[in-house]
Each structure stands twice: as C-alpha cells, then as structure tokens.
Design a protein around this motif. Sequence first.
Motif, PDB file in Angstrom:
ATOM      1  N   ALA A 120       0.853  -1.197   0.000  1.00  0.00           N
ATOM      2  CA  ALA A 120       0.000   0.000   0.000  1.00  0.00           C
ATOM      3  C   ALA A 120       0.883   1.239   0.000  1.00  0.00           C
ATOM      4  N   SER A 121       0.330   2.353  -0.511  1.00  0.00           N
ATOM      5  CA  SER A 121       1.126   3.585  -0.608  1.00  0.00           C
ATOM      6  C   SER A 121       0.206   4.781  -0.807  1.00  0.00           C
ATOM      7  N   GLY A 122       0.717   5.962  -0.438  1.00  0.00           N
ATOM      8  CA  GLY A 122      -0.005   7.211  -0.717  1.00  0.00           C
ATOM      9  C   GLY A 122      -0.269   7.350  -2.210  1.00  0.00           C
ATOM     10  N   GLN A 127      -8.178  10.542  -3.582  1.00  0.00           N
ATOM     11  CA  GLN A 127      -8.539  11.962  -3.521  1.00  0.00           C
ATOM     12  C   GLN A 127      -7.438  12.861  -4.074  1.00  0.00           C
ATOM     13  N   LEU A 128      -6.150  12.498  -3.836  1.00  0.00           N
ATOM     14  CA  LEU A 128      -5.101  13.332  -4.435  1.00  0.00           C
ATOM     15  C   LEU A 128      -5.208  13.276  -5.958  1.00  0.00           C
ATOM     16  N   ARG A 129      -5.478  12.092  -6.494  1.00  0.00           N
ATOM     17  CA  ARG A 129      -5.633  11.971  -7.954  1.00  0.00           C
ATOM     18  C   ARG A 129      -6.841  12.785  -8.445  1.00  0.00           C
ATOM     19  N   ILE A 305       4.915  23.427  -2.808  1.00  0.00           N
ATOM     20  CA  ILE A 305       5.586  23.366  -1.497  1.00  0.00           C
ATOM     21  C   ILE A 305       5.099  22.142  -0.724  1.00  0.00           C
ATOM     22  N   PHE A 306       3.806  21.853  -0.838  1.00  0.00           N
ATOM     23  CA  PHE A 306       3.259  20.665  -0.176  1.00  0.00           C
ATOM     24  C   PHE A 306       3.978  19.402  -0.676  1.00  0.00           C
ATOM     25  N   ARG A 307       4.146  19.307  -1.990  1.00  0.00           N
ATOM     26  CA  ARG A 307       4.823  18.117  -2.542  1.00  0.00           C
ATOM     27  C   ARG A 307       6.284  18.064  -2.069  1.00  0.00           C
ATOM     28  N   GLN A 308       6.937  19.228  -2.101  1.00  0.00           N
ATOM     29  CA  GLN A 308       8.346  19.241  -1.669  1.00  0.00           C
ATOM     30  C   GLN A 308       8.465  18.910  -0.183  1.00  0.00           C
ATOM     31  N   ARG A 309       7.524  19.415   0.600  1.00  0.00           N
ATOM     32  CA  ARG A 309       7.569  19.192   2.054  1.00  0.00           C
ATOM     33  C   ARG A 309       7.368  17.710   2.371  1.00  0.00           C
ATOM     34  N   HIS A 310       6.442  17.082   1.623  1.00  0.00           N
ATOM     35  CA  HIS A 310       6.225  15.644   1.786  1.00  0.00           C
ATOM     36  C   HIS A 310       7.526  14.898   1.470  1.00  0.00           C
ATOM     37  N   ALA A 311       8.187  15.309   0.391  1.00  0.00           N
ATOM     38  CA  ALA A 311       9.434  14.636  -0.010  1.00  0.00           C
ATOM     39  C   ALA A 311      10.513  14.774   1.071  1.00  0.00           C
ATOM     40  N   MET A 313      10.008  15.240   4.288  1.00  0.00           N
ATOM     41  CA  MET A 313       9.606  14.417   5.433  1.00  0.00           C
ATOM     42  C   MET A 313       9.952  12.957   5.151  1.00  0.00           C
ATOM     43  N   VAL A 314       9.659  12.525   3.906  1.00  0.00           N
ATOM     44  CA  VAL A 314       9.926  11.133   3.539  1.00  0.00           C
ATOM     45  C   VAL A 314      11.436  10.862   3.628  1.00  0.00           C
ATOM     46  N   GLU A 315      12.239  11.809   3.121  1.00  0.00           N
ATOM     47  CA  GLU A 315      13.698  11.614   3.163  1.00  0.00           C
ATOM     48  C   GLU A 315      14.172  11.478   4.615  1.00  0.00           C
ATOM     49  N   THR A 322      13.492   2.618  -1.712  1.00  0.00           N
ATOM     50  CA  THR A 322      12.314   2.429  -2.568  1.00  0.00           C
ATOM     51  C   THR A 322      11.046   2.545  -1.731  1.00  0.00           C
ATOM     52  N   GLY A 323      10.002   3.197  -2.303  1.00  0.00           N
ATOM     53  CA  GLY A 323       8.755   3.382  -1.550  1.00  0.00           C
ATOM     54  C   GLY A 323       7.950   2.100  -1.417  1.00  0.00           C
ATOM     55  N   THR A 324       7.000   2.098  -0.475  1.00  0.00           N
ATOM     56  CA  THR A 324       6.166   0.896  -0.324  1.00  0.00           C
ATOM     57  C   THR A 324       5.378   0.621  -1.601  1.00  0.00           C
ATOM     58  N   ASP A 331      13.185  10.528  -4.956  1.00  0.00           N
ATOM     59  CA  ASP A 331      13.456  11.050  -6.303  1.00  0.00           C
ATOM     60  C   ASP A 331      12.160  11.194  -7.095  1.00  0.00           C
ATOM     61  N   TYR A 332      11.275  10.202  -6.961  1.00  0.00           N
ATOM     62  CA  TYR A 332       9.978  10.288  -7.644  1.00  0.00           C
ATOM     63  C   TYR A 332       9.191  11.495  -7.123  1.00  0.00           C
ATOM     64  N   LEU A 333       9.155  11.640  -5.788  1.00  0.00           N
ATOM     65  CA  LEU A 333       8.363  12.726  -5.205  1.00  0.00           C
ATOM     66  C   LEU A 333       8.911  14.099  -5.606  1.00  0.00           C
TER      67      LEU A 333
HETATM   68  C1  HEM Z   1       6.361   8.098   7.277  1.00  0.00           C
HETATM   69  C2  HEM Z   1       5.466   8.657   6.497  1.00  0.00           C
HETATM   70  C3  HEM Z   1       5.476   8.591   5.003  1.00  0.00           C
HETATM   71  C4  HEM Z   1       6.341   7.998   4.146  1.00  0.00           C
HETATM   72  C5  HEM Z   1       7.626   7.253   4.475  1.00  0.00           C
HETATM   73  C6  HEM Z   1       5.844   8.212   2.808  1.00  0.00           C
HETATM   74  C7  HEM Z   1       6.468   7.785   1.650  1.00  0.00           C
HETATM   75  C8  HEM Z   1       5.976   7.927   0.386  1.00  0.00           C
HETATM   76  C9  HEM Z   1       6.624   7.451  -0.806  1.00  0.00           C
HETATM   77  C10 HEM Z   1       7.982   6.779  -0.859  1.00  0.00           C
HETATM   78  C11 HEM Z   1       5.828   7.746  -1.862  1.00  0.00           C
HETATM   79  C12 HEM Z   1       6.057   7.438  -3.345  1.00  0.00           C
HETATM   80  C13 HEM Z   1       5.221   6.291  -3.812  1.00  0.00           C
HETATM   81  C14 HEM Z   1       5.718   4.971  -3.282  1.00  0.00           C
HETATM   82  O1  HEM Z   1       6.656   4.425  -3.832  1.00  0.00           O
HETATM   83  O2  HEM Z   1       5.136   4.509  -2.292  1.00  0.00           O
HETATM   84  C15 HEM Z   1       4.673   8.413  -1.336  1.00  0.00           C
HETATM   85  C16 HEM Z   1       3.626   8.875  -2.086  1.00  0.00           C
HETATM   86  C17 HEM Z   1       2.571   9.573  -1.584  1.00  0.00           C
HETATM   87  N1  HEM Z   1       2.344   9.878  -0.264  1.00  0.00           N
HETATM   88 FE1  HEM Z   1       3.562   9.494   1.292  1.00  0.00          FE
HETATM   89  N2  HEM Z   1       4.694   8.944   2.873  1.00  0.00           N
HETATM   90  C18 HEM Z   1       4.424   9.192   4.189  1.00  0.00           C
HETATM   91  C19 HEM Z   1       3.365   9.908   4.693  1.00  0.00           C
HETATM   92  C20 HEM Z   1       2.407  10.497   3.940  1.00  0.00           C
HETATM   93  C21 HEM Z   1       1.342  11.299   4.449  1.00  0.00           C
HETATM   94  C22 HEM Z   1       1.114  11.721   5.892  1.00  0.00           C
HETATM   95  C23 HEM Z   1       0.575  11.628   3.396  1.00  0.00           C
HETATM   96  C24 HEM Z   1      -0.650  12.468   3.469  1.00  0.00           C
HETATM   97  C25 HEM Z   1      -0.989  13.278   2.533  1.00  0.00           C
HETATM   98  C26 HEM Z   1       1.139  11.023   2.209  1.00  0.00           C
HETATM   99  C27 HEM Z   1       0.616  11.103   0.934  1.00  0.00           C
HETATM  100  C28 HEM Z   1       1.193  10.577  -0.191  1.00  0.00           C
HETATM  101  C29 HEM Z   1       0.639  10.741  -1.512  1.00  0.00           C
HETATM  102  C30 HEM Z   1      -0.658  11.439  -1.861  1.00  0.00           C
HETATM  103  C31 HEM Z   1       1.502  10.113  -2.385  1.00  0.00           C
HETATM  104  C32 HEM Z   1       1.389  10.054  -3.905  1.00  0.00           C
HETATM  105  C33 HEM Z   1       2.214  11.179  -4.497  1.00  0.00           C
HETATM  106  C34 HEM Z   1       2.203  11.217  -6.009  1.00  0.00           C
HETATM  107  O3  HEM Z   1       2.100  10.181  -6.662  1.00  0.00           O
HETATM  108  O4  HEM Z   1       2.293  12.343  -6.547  1.00  0.00           O
HETATM  109  N3  HEM Z   1       2.255  10.349   2.582  1.00  0.00           N
HETATM  110  N4  HEM Z   1       4.788   8.529   0.036  1.00  0.00           N
END
Ligand code: HEM
Length: 375
Positions: A120-122, A127-129, A305-311, A313-315, A322-324, A331-333
């Motif tokens: 599973a993965s974000g 909803q983001l899509r 900024i939201f996308r960069q901030r997520h990246a 945090m992930v880093e 590699t993501g889940t 790099d993808y983010l």
């Molecule tokens: C420890 C927390 C988190 C980690 C390690 C993480 C990691 C990742 C990674 C690596 C991806 C890239 C896809 C993949 O390979 O899985 C991703 C995608 C994504 N994550 Fe997170 N994430 C975390 C928390 C969150 C949170 C709190 C949100 C809430 C909005 C979120 C929303 C998303 C979304 C929407 C994507 C898709 C982005 C896109 O395809 O443009 N993630 N995340």
Amino acid sequence: MLPPMGTEKRVNYWEYIRVDDLLSLQGGVEGDEASLGNDEVMFIVVHQVYELWFKLILRELGAARELFSGGPVAEQALSGAVHALRRVCTIIERCVDHFQIMETLSTRDYLSFRDKLMPASGFQSAQLRQIEILLGLEDKDRLSLGVEGDYMQALRAHDGTRSSAYDKVEGTRASGPSLRSVIAEWLYRTPIDGYGPDDEGAAGSLDRFIERYLGAVDAEIAGSLEVALSRSHTAEDQETLRQRYAKESAGQAAFLNPTGEVDDARTRRIRAAILFITTYRELPLLSWPRELLDAIVEFEQLFVIFRQRHARMVERVIGRRTGTGGSAGVDYLDATALKYRIFKDVWACRTCQIQIKAAPPLERPDFYGFVAEGS
Ligand code: HEM
C-alpha cells in the motif's frame, strides 16, 4: 412546513460531529486499536486528517469549477471562486505544517510496522488523484511510478478488479472539463483593450497590443542589459550577458506569438489576456480577475511546497529507499514537485510583466470607464 414546536430533532455535539464513528476508525488492518502502538495510531490519524483536508479541497475546487462553467462569469462568481481558492490555500498551508507531526516518527519506529503496509502507498490516494484531475493534470504529463503501470492501475484491487478508489477517480475523469480548461475559456473571452474575441476589429487590436507590449518588453530588456554590461568586466562575461538577454527577448516573443500549440491563436489570446489583466490591474473591471490570477499562483505555489515538504519528510523518515508503492521514493516525489504544474501560462506571464510606466497606453480607455488625467 416546520415541525410543531418541541418535536424537532435536537442534536448533541457528539451526534452532529459523529464523534464515536470517527474515533472508531483507527484500528488499522487488525481492526483493534488497543493492539497498536502509539506510533502506528499517529501514522493512521495523520493520514486520515490529510484525507479529510483533501475532501474539503475537492469540494472547493469543484465549486470553483462550477462557477466558471457555462457562459459569461459574473463578478460575484469571480469573487466566489477567489474565496474558494483562498480557503484551499489556507488548508494546504496546514497540510504543509502537518508533516511535522509525522516527523516525530523515527526511522526505526516506522520500520517496526512498515512491512504491514506493503505494497500500500499514498500513491493510491484516490482523492489526491481527483484533485490533480479536477485541476487539469493530464495523463500525458504524469510520471510513471516504475512498477505499477499507470496510476489507474495502482488503484485496482489486488485481484485486478476495480476498487471504490478506482471508481471515484474514474468518476472525476468523466466529470467534465478541468478547472484549468474553464479558466482558460474565461480568459479567452476576456476583453483585451475593450475587444472580446468575436468583436469586429478584435484581431487587429490583439496584434497591436502584443506588438506594443513586446516593444516595451524589449526596451526594458535593453535597459537591463546596459546596466548589466556596465558592471561586468571581461569580454566573455559581456558576451554571456548579451546572449542571456537576447534569449530572454526571443523567449518572450515566442511566448506571446506561439507556434506549435494545439491551437496557437487561442493560446495567444489567453496569454495576452493574462498579461492584460495583470498589467492594467487598477481598472475596476479587472480587479476581481486580477485577484483570481493571484489566488491561482498562490494556490499552485503552495501545492508545489506541499509536494516538496512531503518529499523532505519522507527523506527524513526513510532516507532514499524504494517506496512501499515501489517508486524511486524521494526522487519520484521531487520529480512530481518539479513537473506537475497546471497553470503554466499564468506563471510564465510573470516573466514578461513590465513596469506600469512602460506599459503601452490603452487604446480604448472609455471601455473601462477610465478618464485620463486632465481630460
Ligand atoms: C512516514 C510517512 C510517510 C512515508 C515514508 C511516505 C512515503 C511515500 C513514498 C515513498 C511515496 C512514493 C510512492 C511509493 O513508492 O510509495 C509516497 C507517495 C505519496 N504519499 Fe507518502 N509517505 C508518508 C506519509 C504520507 C502522508 C502523511 C501523506 C498524506 C498526505 C502522504 C501522501 C502521499 C501521496 C498522496 C503520495 C502520492 C504522491 C504522487 O504520486 O504524486 N504520505 N509517500
């Protein structure tokens, strides 16, 4: 008809907010919150809060799109769209901050339950899509995740059937033109120097506006080059500057006289409309259009900024692994933050914007109820 006094249903806070329902949703895959550690419950809650913010963003963007659909847009509709976008901006600002809570999770703590999430993965956030599609991100502009095929594929259930997430996103894909398209249509119809696109004389007026504007742009560029040359020392530096400014001038000309777009004439008029609105923003008729363009830029800046901030945090939490979902992770983010831009022309017009004192005078100030000083 109103119910007789005393018989209407009265609610309590916990009933109206559905607090019990809400608090029963943090049990994870086990469905048993008591068996989960605090880190995992926080992980679930933070994601749920984001999904709720996404829900509101979708409603507001949908309402803004509605206001632009179907014919001329009244001033009240413009102010409504600006209000919706400004609310979305405030929500995204909170979304940006919110990653701080996730950052209280150390790498080791996250690894203790990360395996449970796989695959599973974000990336599967419907909803983001939906937000991206509603805004106008096109399939051809998407990055591939690397393993899942396209993003719709990632929304299928494990046995390949359509999930509710898939159906939701498909529903948005079929729901009509994007916000970008309806705003482009509105910009296309916006009078430029008093001429709508179908008015007699519109073509000639547009040509003159663009020609005069580009003349003013070139004069500004020539002035900047002169100042820059007076400061640089080597012949090589001077040549670099000449080339840089010449490229800028050619870039502006190509932007305002495009070739190779799907519809060059339409794109040209839309770009000129953006410049017209932002240049002559003091005209009362243009004040809401200008607010709208500013709100669009603010919104898109925050979204990046939201996308960069997520990246970031992930880093911090998982490094560059590699993501889940199987993507290249950070790099993808980071690539999505760079590439997923919707309102590119509104941004690009910031590059050609000139000082107001250099702007060509209006040919039809009367159209805007504008009386020149001294007349
Ligand atoms: C420890 C927390 C988190 C980690 C390690 C993480 C990691 C990742 C990674 C690596 C991806 C890239 C896809 C993949 O390979 O899985 C991703 C995608 C994504 N994550 Fe997170 N994430 C975390 C928390 C969150 C949170 C709190 C949100 C809430 C909005 C979120 C929303 C998303 C979304 C929407 C994507 C898709 C982005 C896109 O395809 O443009 N993630 N995340």
